[in-house]
Design an enzyme around this catalytic site. Structure first.
Site, PDB file in Angstrom:
ATOM      1  N   TYR A   1       0.840  -1.200   0.000  1.00 43.82           N
ATOM      2  CA  TYR A   1       0.000   0.000   0.000  1.00 43.82           C
ATOM      3  C   TYR A   1       0.881   1.259   0.000  1.00 43.82           C
ATOM      4  O   TYR A   1       1.887   1.317   0.712  1.00 43.82           O
ATOM      5  CB  TYR A   1      -0.902  -0.041   1.252  1.00 43.82           C
TER       6      TYR A   1
ATOM      7  N   ASP B   1      -0.657  -7.874   6.153  1.00 46.94           N
ATOM      8  CA  ASP B   1      -1.736  -6.907   5.949  1.00 46.94           C
ATOM      9  C   ASP B   1      -2.876  -7.662   5.256  1.00 46.94           C
ATOM     10  O   ASP B   1      -2.771  -8.029   4.091  1.00 46.94           O
ATOM     11  CB  ASP B   1      -1.226  -5.734   5.092  1.00 46.94           C
TER      12      ASP B   1
ATOM     13  N   LYS C   1     -11.684  -0.060   5.347  1.00 46.85           N
ATOM     14  CA  LYS C   1     -12.147  -0.717   4.129  1.00 46.85           C
ATOM     15  C   LYS C   1     -13.275  -1.706   4.468  1.00 46.85           C
ATOM     16  O   LYS C   1     -14.299  -1.283   4.954  1.00 46.85           O
ATOM     17  CB  LYS C   1     -10.952  -1.381   3.441  1.00 46.85           C
TER      18      LYS C   1
END
Ligand SMILES: *Cc1c(COP(=O)(O)O)cnc(C)c1O
Length: 377
Positions: free
Chosen positions: A98, A170, A195
């Site tokens: 990310y 993650d 999210k």
């Protein structure tokens, strides 16, 4: 207790005192002590808050871990986990992590001499070759964004064990509903709960679950020392989100399969990245280590100009960053989430100008397909 039941009955449910079936929002900073040093489990809300504690308990349950921790954002969660390491330690990371994680490592934690490097973790032999004398942790994101590359968590756990590394995963894209990294041998699993776990585009939050009492004690010390905790209202919103996580993920995945089938038959779409497709390089591993393929699809429409036209023409797919919500979202990684990555590095990773990423929501898939059909005309 199975996952769907845990989402409703796992952790702390309701309120003992009143019988309220929803955990109350304890909007409070401090707690009365009955005598000096004699409290009822809570002293100060940075250290512990009953609403946050209920959330931390249910996420620990869902990830089959020892203890959970809630932070003010995914990045606060990741930063706190990084503080388990020392200066001059090295951490080996998935090469397309990310963007915010990349920025944290290269522009903030580098100043504290946390040594790091990137490797394509979807190739276990490359991972092993990249381990250095001072490597202390392996940080994996799977599936990745936006190419949905898959890393074999079990293989990473074997490598981590052999070299005495902390394995951090993650799990934002897969969610604990589809994938439980701790069961596959990871030490720490973390989420941007902004999210799928929150799921309604209304809260920014991060969650961490660890697999041992030692890590739990160390991370609680860091959480309390650094202080990036999640507030009680947002903790409550996440618990509300978790109650429908299974339902949302099932609905999202069903829609995603319909959309992938539509895109496969479309003349203007070249490459489609979705781990559920048999020709996706990570398909077999995804099938082995997760029970679902998720709701993210990336596909190439040939060039940036055409991609921008598509993004401007959709009605139900909202043009926005972020992902994992009930509403479908559409974005252009090269110009949005990955714009800060230099063009040659983007090309190396395969993030072309014509690459569109969609986060599928829970609308009627027939409407979503019509919307894409019109936009692609
Ligand atoms: C969004 C995201 C993050 C960062 O989380 P925030 O809640 O935005 O701070 C970290 N990892 C992944 C995979 C993400 O998608």
């Amino acid at each position: 207790m199975r996952a769907k039941t845990k989402m409703i009955h796992g952790g702390i449910t309701g309120d003992e005192q009143t019988g309220a079936v929803s955990v109350p929002i304890y909007q409070v900073s401090t707690y009365k002590q009955d005598s000096v040093g004699n409290h009822r489990g809570y002293e100060y809300s940075r250290t512990g808050n009953p609403t946050r504690h209920a959330l931390e308990t249910v996420i620990a349950n869902l990830e089959n871990g020892e203890a959970g921790f809630a932070f003010g954002s995914g990045m606060a969660a990741i930063s706190s986990v990084m503080m388990l390491l020392d200066a001059d330690d090295h951490i080996l990371m998935t090469d397309d992590v990310y963007g915010g994680t990349y920025r944290l490592m290269t522009s903030v934690l580098n100043r504290f001499h946390l040594d790091h490097s990137y490797v394509d973790t979807s190739y276990p032999d490359k991972v092993e070759a990249a381990i250095k004398d001072n490597t202390k942790a392996l940080y994996v994101e799977t599936p990745t964004n936006p190419l949905l590359k898959i890393t074999d968590i079990q293989k990473m756990a074997e490598i981590a064990k052999k070299h005495d590394l902390l394995l951090i995963v993650d799990n934002t894209f897969a969610t604990p509903y589809w994938q439980q990294p701790l069961d596959l041998g990871a030490d720490i699993v973390l989420h941007s709960a902004t999210k799928y776990i929150g799921g309604h585009s209304d809260v920014v939050a991060g969650l961490v679950v660890v697999n041992s009492t030692d890590l739990a004690e160390r991370l609680h010390f860091i959480q309390n020392s650094v202080g990036g905790v999640l507030g009680p209202q947002d903790s409550w919103l996440l618990m509300r989100g978790i109650k429908t996580l299974a339902l949302r993920m099932e609905a999202i995945e069903a829609n995603t399969k319909d959309i992938v089938a539509f895109l496969q038959g479309h003349e203007k779409v070249s490459t489609i990245y979705y781990p559920g497709l048999a020709d996706h390089r990570g398909h077999d591993i995804a099938t082995k280590q997760a029970t679902g393929f998720g709701g993210m699809i990336s596909f190439d429409v040939g060039n940036g100009e055409r991609a921008e036209q598509v993004l401007e023409r959709t009605n139900y797919f909202t043009l926005a960053e972020s992902l994992g919500a009930v509403e479908s979202l559409i974005s252009l990684p090269a110009k949005m989430t990955h714009a800060s990555i230099p063009a040659d590095r983007r090309a190396e990773l395969g993030i072309t100008d014509g690459l569109i990423r969609v986060s599928v929501g829970i609308e009627d898939s027939a409407d979503l397909i019509e919307d894409l059909q019109n936009a692609l005309k």
